[in-house]
Design a protein around this motif. Structure first.
Motif, mmCIF file in Angstrom:
data_model
loop_
_atom_site.group_PDB
_atom_site.id
_atom_site.type_symbol
_atom_site.label_atom_id
_atom_site.label_comp_id
_atom_site.label_asym_id
_atom_site.label_seq_id
_atom_site.Cartn_x
_atom_site.Cartn_y
_atom_site.Cartn_z
ATOM 1 N N GLN A 22 29.939 37.480 30.543
ATOM 2 C CA GLN A 22 30.885 38.100 31.482
ATOM 3 C C GLN A 22 30.141 38.936 32.525
ATOM 4 O OE1 GLN A 22 33.829 39.994 28.933
ATOM 5 N NE2 GLN A 22 34.389 38.014 28.052
ATOM 6 N N ALA A 23 29.132 39.674 32.100
ATOM 7 C CA ALA A 23 28.324 40.441 33.060
ATOM 8 C C ALA A 23 27.607 39.488 34.017
ATOM 9 C CB ALA A 23 27.313 41.305 32.309
ATOM 10 N N PHE A 24 27.137 38.370 33.478
ATOM 11 C CA PHE A 24 26.450 37.368 34.299
ATOM 12 C C PHE A 24 27.409 36.801 35.348
ATOM 13 C CE2 PHE A 24 25.128 32.779 34.655
ATOM 14 C CZ PHE A 24 23.982 33.010 35.400
ATOM 15 N N ALA A 25 28.649 36.510 34.936
ATOM 16 C CA ALA A 25 29.647 35.973 35.871
ATOM 17 C C ALA A 25 29.899 36.955 37.012
ATOM 18 C CB ALA A 25 30.946 35.672 35.124
ATOM 19 N N LEU A 26 29.987 38.225 36.677
ATOM 20 C CA LEU A 26 30.218 39.229 37.726
ATOM 21 C C LEU A 26 29.016 39.305 38.674
ATOM 22 C CD1 LEU A 26 31.887 42.017 35.529
ATOM 23 C CD2 LEU A 26 33.035 40.466 37.146
ATOM 24 N N ARG A 27 27.829 39.175 38.121
ATOM 25 C CA ARG A 27 26.626 39.194 38.982
ATOM 26 C C ARG A 27 26.591 37.992 39.912
ATOM 27 N NH1 ARG A 27 23.834 40.465 34.270
ATOM 28 N NH2 ARG A 27 22.718 38.479 34.184
ATOM 29 N N GLN A 28 27.188 36.863 39.483
ATOM 30 C CA GLN A 28 27.226 35.665 40.346
ATOM 31 C C GLN A 28 28.299 35.787 41.418
ATOM 32 O OE1 GLN A 28 24.784 33.341 39.906
ATOM 33 N NE2 GLN A 28 24.142 34.819 38.356
ATOM 34 N N GLY A 29 29.110 36.852 41.347
ATOM 35 C CA GLY A 29 30.122 37.060 42.386
ATOM 36 C C GLY A 29 31.554 36.923 41.921
ATOM 37 N N ALA A 30 31.779 36.625 40.640
ATOM 38 C CA ALA A 30 33.155 36.516 40.149
ATOM 39 C C ALA A 30 33.887 37.845 40.365
ATOM 40 C CB ALA A 30 33.160 36.133 38.668
ATOM 41 N N ASP A 31 35.176 37.762 40.681
ATOM 42 C CA ASP A 31 35.965 38.978 40.937
ATOM 43 C C ASP A 31 36.415 39.635 39.639
ATOM 44 O OD1 ASP A 31 36.605 38.959 44.038
ATOM 45 O OD2 ASP A 31 36.571 36.892 43.313
ATOM 46 N N TRP A 32 36.432 38.863 38.576
ATOM 47 C CA TRP A 32 36.881 39.348 37.266
ATOM 48 C C TRP A 32 36.259 38.450 36.216
ATOM 49 C CZ3 TRP A 32 39.498 36.674 33.453
ATOM 50 C CH2 TRP A 32 40.156 37.417 32.461
ATOM 51 N N ALA A 33 35.961 39.010 35.066
ATOM 52 C CA ALA A 33 35.480 38.177 33.956
ATOM 53 C C ALA A 33 36.102 38.684 32.672
ATOM 54 C CB ALA A 33 33.959 38.223 33.873
ATOM 55 N N GLY A 34 36.513 37.767 31.820
ATOM 56 C CA GLY A 34 37.150 38.184 30.581
ATOM 57 C C GLY A 34 37.074 37.092 29.530
ATOM 58 N N ASP A 35 37.729 37.341 28.408
ATOM 59 C CA ASP A 35 37.760 36.373 27.308
ATOM 60 C C ASP A 35 38.708 35.220 27.661
ATOM 61 O OD1 ASP A 35 36.222 38.281 26.100
ATOM 62 O OD2 ASP A 35 37.723 38.847 24.593
ATOM 63 N N SER A 36 38.407 34.041 27.143
ATOM 64 C CA SER A 36 39.259 32.876 27.411
ATOM 65 C C SER A 36 40.644 33.034 26.775
ATOM 66 C CB SER A 36 38.587 31.607 26.910
ATOM 67 O OG SER A 36 38.324 31.727 25.520
ATOM 68 N N THR A 37 40.797 33.982 25.870
ATOM 69 C CA THR A 37 42.107 34.230 25.259
ATOM 70 C C THR A 37 42.979 35.129 26.139
ATOM 71 O OG1 THR A 37 41.000 36.008 24.070
ATOM 72 C CG2 THR A 37 41.348 33.969 22.866
ATOM 73 N N GLN A 38 42.387 35.707 27.183
ATOM 74 C CA GLN A 38 43.125 36.618 28.057
ATOM 75 C C GLN A 38 43.760 35.852 29.216
ATOM 76 O OE1 GLN A 38 39.492 39.382 28.432
ATOM 77 N NE2 GLN A 38 41.196 40.679 29.078
ATOM 78 N N LEU A 39 44.772 36.485 29.829
ATOM 79 C CA LEU A 39 45.289 35.979 31.101
ATOM 80 C C LEU A 39 44.569 36.716 32.222
ATOM 81 C CD1 LEU A 39 49.114 35.711 30.353
ATOM 82 C CD2 LEU A 39 47.514 33.825 30.836
ATOM 83 N N PRO A 40 44.355 36.024 33.352
ATOM 84 C CA PRO A 40 43.697 36.694 34.476
ATOM 85 C C PRO A 40 44.641 37.714 35.128
ATOM 86 C CG PRO A 40 44.409 34.510 35.111
ATOM 87 C CD PRO A 40 44.703 34.635 33.644
ATOM 88 N N PRO A 41 44.115 38.606 35.956
ATOM 89 C CA PRO A 41 44.950 39.623 36.606
ATOM 90 C C PRO A 41 45.993 39.036 37.552
ATOM 91 C CG PRO A 41 42.603 40.037 37.021
ATOM 92 C CD PRO A 41 42.694 38.767 36.251
ATOM 93 N N GLU A 42 45.777 37.857 38.073
ATOM 94 C CA GLU A 42 46.796 37.173 38.869
ATOM 95 C C GLU A 42 46.744 35.700 38.516
ATOM 96 O OE1 GLU A 42 46.089 36.857 43.126
ATOM 97 O OE2 GLU A 42 43.930 37.135 42.839
ATOM 98 N N LYS A 43 47.852 34.982 38.850
ATOM 99 C CA LYS A 43 47.893 33.569 38.482
ATOM 100 C C LYS A 43 46.899 32.753 39.301
ATOM 101 C CE LYS A 43 52.056 32.840 36.031
ATOM 102 N NZ LYS A 43 53.208 31.983 35.794
ATOM 103 N N LEU A 44 46.503 31.625 38.742
ATOM 104 C CA LEU A 44 45.482 30.768 39.350
ATOM 105 C C LEU A 44 46.123 29.607 40.105
ATOM 106 C CD1 LEU A 44 43.267 30.449 36.134
ATOM 107 C CD2 LEU A 44 43.004 32.114 38.003
ATOM 108 N N ASP A 45 45.541 29.270 41.253
ATOM 109 C CA ASP A 45 45.937 28.032 41.927
ATOM 110 C C ASP A 45 45.294 26.835 41.245
ATOM 111 O OD1 ASP A 45 47.481 29.193 44.044
ATOM 112 O OD2 ASP A 45 45.598 29.873 44.935
ATOM 113 N N ALA A 46 44.120 27.057 40.685
ATOM 114 C CA ALA A 46 43.426 25.968 39.986
ATOM 115 C C ALA A 46 42.501 26.559 38.942
ATOM 116 C CB ALA A 46 42.613 25.123 40.972
ATOM 117 N N ALA A 47 42.237 25.759 37.917
ATOM 118 C CA ALA A 47 41.287 26.161 36.883
ATOM 119 C C ALA A 47 40.319 25.013 36.637
ATOM 120 C CB ALA A 47 42.023 26.504 35.589
#
Ligand SMILES: [Zn+2]
Ligand SMILES: [Zn+2]
Length: 334
Positions: free
Chosen positions: A204-229
């Motif tokens: 998750q820290a690595f994802a944020l370093r690559q520029g991701a706006d949020w990183a979390g567990d796959s069991t979580q929902l993101p902070p807003e809905k996705l147009d695509a996954a």
């Protein structure tokens, strides 16, 4: 007879062995490549684990090959000796089936895949059909270029299948493909939400370093809905998680060649024109497009290098998720 070191798979469910093999001779249209780096991919694990059932055996794995032309076979005239090339998963097609004729060579009825039907790049030398090799952008070292050839190319095809109209993009499974595609998506102005194995704070820290706006567990929902996954982990239940996270009309794209079974789920998750689709292989056009785009972003690959002899350890660490980014065999490392 000249010999070369190669890491050989004798059969599924066995470990790779270091072997001395004859350096192969290029036939018509082929080039003999002196390998300098070769990426390690989850597909290699699927072959070793017998989940892809038709490998040539014994087999030299490896389909993200960077090297220089050592010798050109008869009628092979595209590259000069010494020129650097990349070899991807798509090793050859028949050129005549209905898919090839429709510009869908990734779906060819009689394909030859590198490091599966033919020996790949976990060796000091390899053969390739020159028509399926790529020139590589000069900005990348050999080791840094290797992950572009599968994680990059097939990741990019997966990303494109999400469609044009994507503002929020989820990425499930944050390994080699995800770290490249996050950079591409951010370059295109999208908001990127990264999902990892539950509790994998390093990824998750690595994802944020690559520029991701949020990183979390796959069991979580993101902070807003996705147009695509995009799903890069070979884990079927993620399809259901991703559907739960998408907007109406959203697209869930499965980027891997093999996935565990997708559990049944209520139709309401698919309803409202959500789409599930897979991505198979690559076309040469995908490759040309992505290899032009990568230095413009510019995509920076995060690689963990291993010597050729440690291909087995590299694969095991990939299986266990023990490093971030992409594993690459560096043939110049002893
Ligand atoms: Zn691959
Ligand atoms: Zn074909």
């Amino acid at each position: 007879m000249q010999t070369m070191r190669a890491m050989l798979l004798d059969a599924a469910h066995t470990l790779l062995n270091l072997a001395d093999l004859p350096v192969p001779m290029p036939r018509a249209g082929q080039v003999l490549i002196k390998v300098s780096a070769c990426g390690v991919c989850h597909t290699d694990l699927h072959i070793m684990d017998g989940e892809l059932t038709e490998p040539k055996l014994p087999l030299v794995l490896g389909h993200q090959i960077v090297g220089t032309i050592f010798e050109a076979g008869p009628a092979a005239m595209r590259f000069q000796v010494g020129e650097r090339v990349g070899v991807p998963w798509l090793g050859a097609t028949d050129g005549t089936c209905r898919y090839c004729l429709r510009g869908q060579e990734n779906l060819c009825d009689h394909p030859t895949f590198t490091g599966y039907h033919i020996d790949g790049g976990f060796a000091e030398y390899t053969l390739a059909d020159e028509r399926f090799c790529f020139s590589l952008p000069a900005a990348y070292s050999d080791v840094d270029a290797a992950p572009l050839l599968c994680a990059g190319l097939i990741g990019y095809r997966t990303y494109r299948m999400a469609g044009e109209n994507v503002e929020t993009l989820g990425i499930y499974g944050f390994g080699a493909a995800a770290h490249i595609i996050t950079q591409v998506a951010k370059h295109a102005g999208k908001r990127v939400y990264a999902f990892t194995r539950p509790g994998d704070s390093d990824a998750q820290a690595f994802a944020l370093r690559q520029g991701a706006d949020w990183a979390g567990d796959s069991t979580q929902l993101p902070p807003e809905k996705l147009d695509a996954a995009l799903i890069f982990a070979p884990v079927g239940p993620l399809v259901v998680s991703a559907l739960q996270a998408t907007h109406k009309g959203g697209v869930v794209v499965c980027g891997g060649i093999h996935m565990s079974a997708i559990p049944s789920f209520p139709y309401s998750l698919l309803w409202e024109e959500r789409v599930i689709r897979s991505v198979a292989n690559l076309t040469r056009q995908d490759g040309e497009e992505f290899l032009t785009l990568a230095p413009q972003v510019p995509v920076k690959t995060d690689v963990k290098v291993f010597p050729l002899e440690q291909a087995g350890q590299a694969l095991e660490q990939l299986r266990q998720g023990q490093f971030t980014g992409a594993a690459v065999l560096d043939l110049n490392l002893k």
